[in-house]
Write a protein that holds these residues in place. Structure first.
Motif, short mmCIF file in Angstrom:
data_model
loop_
_atom_site.label_atom_id
_atom_site.label_comp_id
_atom_site.label_asym_id
_atom_site.label_seq_id
_atom_site.Cartn_x
_atom_site.Cartn_y
_atom_site.Cartn_z
N UNK A 103 -0.36 6.12 23.74
CA UNK A 103 -0.18 7.08 22.74
C UNK A 103 1.28 7.33 22.37
N UNK A 104 2.07 7.25 23.17
CA UNK A 104 3.48 7.44 23.10
C UNK A 104 4.39 6.97 23.99
N UNK A 105 5.46 6.14 23.69
CA UNK A 105 6.68 5.75 24.56
C UNK A 105 8.11 6.25 24.16
N UNK A 106 8.63 6.65 25.35
CA UNK A 106 10.08 6.84 25.31
C UNK A 106 10.89 6.44 25.86
N UNK A 107 12.21 6.52 25.56
CA UNK A 107 13.17 5.60 26.24
C UNK A 107 14.52 6.59 26.42
N UNK A 108 15.18 6.67 27.61
CA UNK A 108 16.22 7.49 27.83
C UNK A 108 17.52 6.71 27.35
N UNK A 109 18.02 7.29 26.08
CA UNK A 109 19.10 6.56 25.61
C UNK A 109 20.29 7.32 26.14
N UNK A 110 20.10 8.42 26.90
CA UNK A 110 21.40 9.17 27.41
C UNK A 110 21.73 8.52 28.59
N UNK A 111 22.26 9.47 29.75
CA UNK A 111 22.75 9.06 30.94
C UNK A 111 21.63 9.53 32.09
N UNK A 112 22.06 9.09 33.23
CA UNK A 112 21.41 9.70 34.33
C UNK A 112 21.51 11.20 34.39
N UNK A 113 22.55 11.76 34.19
CA UNK A 113 22.86 13.04 34.44
C UNK A 113 22.62 13.82 33.06
N UNK A 114 22.78 13.47 32.10
CA UNK A 114 22.41 13.81 30.91
C UNK A 114 21.33 13.13 30.01
N UNK A 115 20.10 13.16 30.09
CA UNK A 115 19.07 12.44 29.97
C UNK A 115 18.82 12.76 28.20
N UNK A 116 18.40 11.93 27.69
CA UNK A 116 18.00 12.11 26.02
C UNK A 116 16.79 11.11 25.85
N UNK A 117 15.62 11.56 25.91
CA UNK A 117 14.64 10.46 25.75
C UNK A 117 14.25 10.62 24.12
N UNK A 118 14.33 9.42 23.75
CA UNK A 118 13.96 9.04 22.36
C UNK A 118 12.68 8.51 22.06
N UNK A 119 11.92 8.82 21.12
CA UNK A 119 10.56 8.27 20.78
C UNK A 119 10.79 6.82 20.44
N UNK A 120 10.03 6.04 20.90
CA UNK A 120 10.22 4.68 20.46
C UNK A 120 8.99 4.29 19.56
N UNK A 151 12.57 0.24 33.93
CA UNK A 151 11.47 0.99 34.00
C UNK A 151 11.77 2.53 34.24
N UNK A 152 12.89 2.75 35.03
CA UNK A 152 13.02 4.24 35.43
C UNK A 152 13.50 4.95 34.33
N UNK A 153 13.87 4.36 33.18
CA UNK A 153 14.38 4.78 32.18
C UNK A 153 13.55 5.07 30.98
N UNK A 154 12.16 4.66 31.22
CA UNK A 154 10.92 4.65 30.41
C UNK A 154 9.86 5.72 30.68
N UNK A 155 9.35 6.18 29.64
CA UNK A 155 8.28 7.37 29.85
C UNK A 155 7.10 7.10 28.85
N UNK A 156 5.88 6.88 29.34
CA UNK A 156 4.82 6.72 28.36
C UNK A 156 3.79 7.60 28.71
N UNK A 157 3.21 8.16 27.67
CA UNK A 157 2.03 9.10 27.75
C UNK A 157 0.66 8.29 27.23
N UNK A 158 -0.40 8.07 28.25
CA UNK A 158 -1.34 7.28 27.79
C UNK A 158 -2.71 7.40 28.75
#
Length: 241
Positions: A81-98, A160-167
């Protein structure tokens, strides 16, 4: 209240006036009923959105330098239903909706945005950008996810470690005595009624009217009562605002 597969099989055997068992493996009939329960279970969950089967998950990275923006859908995925990717850093994460785009739209856009040739299906070229984080994705075969870009100054391929999906996923079913079907208390009576109706039809030469009645009533009831938190009914708008 959770119910084991053995308890479900015993209940069906009792209603069919068949030999009782202490284990599914005791009789051929018990094993046949267990198989019917499994088939019925997958029929129920395939045709419905089961809240308990929703989860957050990571995509599966390809780990292939020729496919730096490729991912694979996680095992047993039913829908994403939704995929996000961390476009920030490991210390300062910023997940963007793809955002999802249709495959044809993806092909049209990559002619404008593409910089790098990426291999698809062995020898077909896809153009993706190498100077920015991803912003949209598509899938040509419902097995692989392809994003439009990656920042080569940050990573050699999407991770993969920077991806986040909801489904939603398909759970596994085990034909063992102690197995508890991953289904909530609202749907469990429907599973029992549908499996019982099928068993009467297959093994007793006909269905039981009361069992059929219960199955129809439960099927109607569970349509709007699957979530623990009450949600508004969804109605079609027929193009009106």
């Amino acid at each position: 209240m959770k119910t084991t597969l053995l308890q479900i099989v015993q209940s069906i055997l009792s209603d069919m006036d068949s030999e009782d068992v202490n284990s599914i493996s005791d009789t051929v009939e018990a094993q046949q009923i267990a198989s019917v329960v499994e088939d019925t279970y997958y029929n129920i969950i395939a045709a419905r959105e089961i809240p308990e089967h929703n989860k957050l998950m990571a995509l599966t990275a390809m780990g292939d330098s020729n496919k730096p923006t490729h991912f694979k859908y996680p095992t047993n995925t039913k829908s994403i239903k939704r995929i996000e990717y961390n476009v920030g850093t490991v210390a300062d994460k910023e997940f963007r909706d793809i955002a999802w785009v249709d495959p044809v739209v993806f092909l049209d856009r990559m002619n404008e945005d593409g910089l790098l040739v990426e291999t698809y299906d062995g020898n077909l070229d896809i153009f993706v950008s190498t100077d920015t984080a991803p912003s949209y994705y598509t899938s040509f075969d419902d097995e692989y996810i392809i994003m439009n870009s990656y920042d080569s100054s940050v990573e050699s391929s999407l991770q993969a470690s920077k991806s986040r999906a909801f489904g939603s996923t398909y759970p596994t079913f085990s034909q063992t005595d102690s197995f508890e079907p991953d289904i909530d208390n609202t749907l469990l009576p429907l599973l029992l009624a549908e499996a019982k109706s099928t068993c009467f039809s297959l093994f007793k030469g006909g269905s039981d009217p009361k069992v059929e009645q219960a199955a129809r009533r439960l099927k109607s009831y569970v349509q709007n009562d699957m979530y623990k938190s009450v949600r508004p009914n969804k109605r079609p708008h027929y193009g009106r605002k």
